[in-house]
Design a protein around this motif. Structure first.
Motif, PDB file in Angstrom:
ATOM      1  N   UNK A 147       0.818  -1.216   0.000  1.00  8.88           N
ATOM      2  CA  UNK A 147       0.000   0.000   0.000  1.00  8.88           C
ATOM      3  C   UNK A 147       0.848   1.262   0.000  1.00  8.88           C
ATOM      4  N   UNK A 148       2.036   1.197   0.593  1.00 11.36           N
ATOM      5  CA  UNK A 148       2.861   2.407   0.657  1.00 11.36           C
ATOM      6  C   UNK A 148       3.916   2.455  -0.441  1.00 11.36           C
ATOM      7  N   UNK A 203      10.413   1.974  -3.096  1.00 13.57           N
ATOM      8  CA  UNK A 203      10.082   1.980  -1.674  1.00 13.57           C
ATOM      9  C   UNK A 203      10.371   3.345  -1.080  1.00 13.57           C
ATOM     10  N   UNK A 204      10.064   4.397  -1.848  1.00  9.44           N
ATOM     11  CA  UNK A 204      10.330   5.758  -1.390  1.00  9.44           C
ATOM     12  C   UNK A 204       9.705   6.036  -0.030  1.00  9.44           C
ATOM     13  N   UNK A 205       8.533   5.539   0.191  1.00 11.24           N
ATOM     14  CA  UNK A 205       7.853   5.797   1.462  1.00 11.24           C
ATOM     15  C   UNK A 205       8.486   5.033   2.622  1.00 11.24           C
ATOM     16  N   UNK A 206       9.278   4.001   2.324  1.00  8.21           N
ATOM     17  CA  UNK A 206       9.928   3.247   3.392  1.00  8.21           C
ATOM     18  C   UNK A 206      10.867   4.131   4.200  1.00  8.21           C
ATOM     19  N   UNK A 252       7.790   1.531  11.186  1.00 13.14           N
ATOM     20  CA  UNK A 252       6.954   0.348  11.391  1.00 13.14           C
ATOM     21  C   UNK A 252       5.713   0.721  12.188  1.00 13.14           C
ATOM     22  N   UNK A 253       5.889   1.506  13.235  1.00  7.44           N
ATOM     23  CA  UNK A 253       4.754   1.886  14.081  1.00  7.44           C
ATOM     24  C   UNK A 253       3.675   2.622  13.293  1.00  7.44           C
ATOM     25  N   UNK A 254       4.077   3.409  12.312  1.00  9.60           N
ATOM     26  CA  UNK A 254       3.107   4.154  11.511  1.00  9.60           C
ATOM     27  C   UNK A 254       2.349   3.276  10.526  1.00  9.60           C
ATOM     28  N   UNK A 255       2.924   2.156  10.141  1.00  5.33           N
ATOM     29  CA  UNK A 255       2.330   1.309   9.112  1.00  5.33           C
ATOM     30  C   UNK A 255       1.611   0.096   9.697  1.00  5.33           C
TER      31      UNK A 255
END
Length: 138
Positions: free
Chosen positions: A58-59, A72-75, A80-83
């Protein structure tokens, strides 16, 4: 078909976990390497969340130039806590397969951590349930 079998019969034991200090890259690599779709997020011995391959997809939203998949720019921007899914429902290893199947179906979950009291013992997925049903009807 036996109706009172415990979920521990079909769960996946000895699972890998991540914690909030891991990166999303770590999770992505683990999911690809191990070829599974869900990983519990732990803080010490406590399950604090769950991350799935779908959460990561999704991200990941921009196609790469070389066609190797999604960037994986959003990585880099997210933790982890946000996703992760927070307030994860868990089941006990002694809960019946039937009861866990009802929980999965009712809540449209695809995986649940399996606990022995407060200790993580494994994970059960919808695929585990389907495999169990196939075995029952062979």
């Amino acid at each position: 078909m036996k109706k009172r079998e415990p979920i521990s019969k079909i769960m996946t034991p000895n699972i890998k976990t991540v914690n909030q200090t891991n990166t999303l890259y770590d999770v992505k690599d683990m999911l690809e390497e191990e070829q599974f779709h869900h990983v519990p997020v732990v803080s010490g011995d406590k399950v604090v969340g769950m991350l799935s391959k779908t959460d990561l997809q999704k991200i990941s939203f921009i196609n790469t130039v070389d066609g190797q998949g999604l960037t994986t720019a959003m990585y880099d921007a997210l933790t982890i806590e946000q996703v992760m899914t927070k307030d994860v429902e868990t089941v006990q290893k002694t809960d019946t397969i039937h009861d866990v199947a009802v929980t999965l179906a009712k809540n449209q979950f695809h995986a649940l951590p399996v606990m022995d009291g407060d200790k993580l013992m494994g994970i059960v997925t919808t695929t585990d349930l389907i495999d169990y049903l196939i075995e029952q009807y062979n």
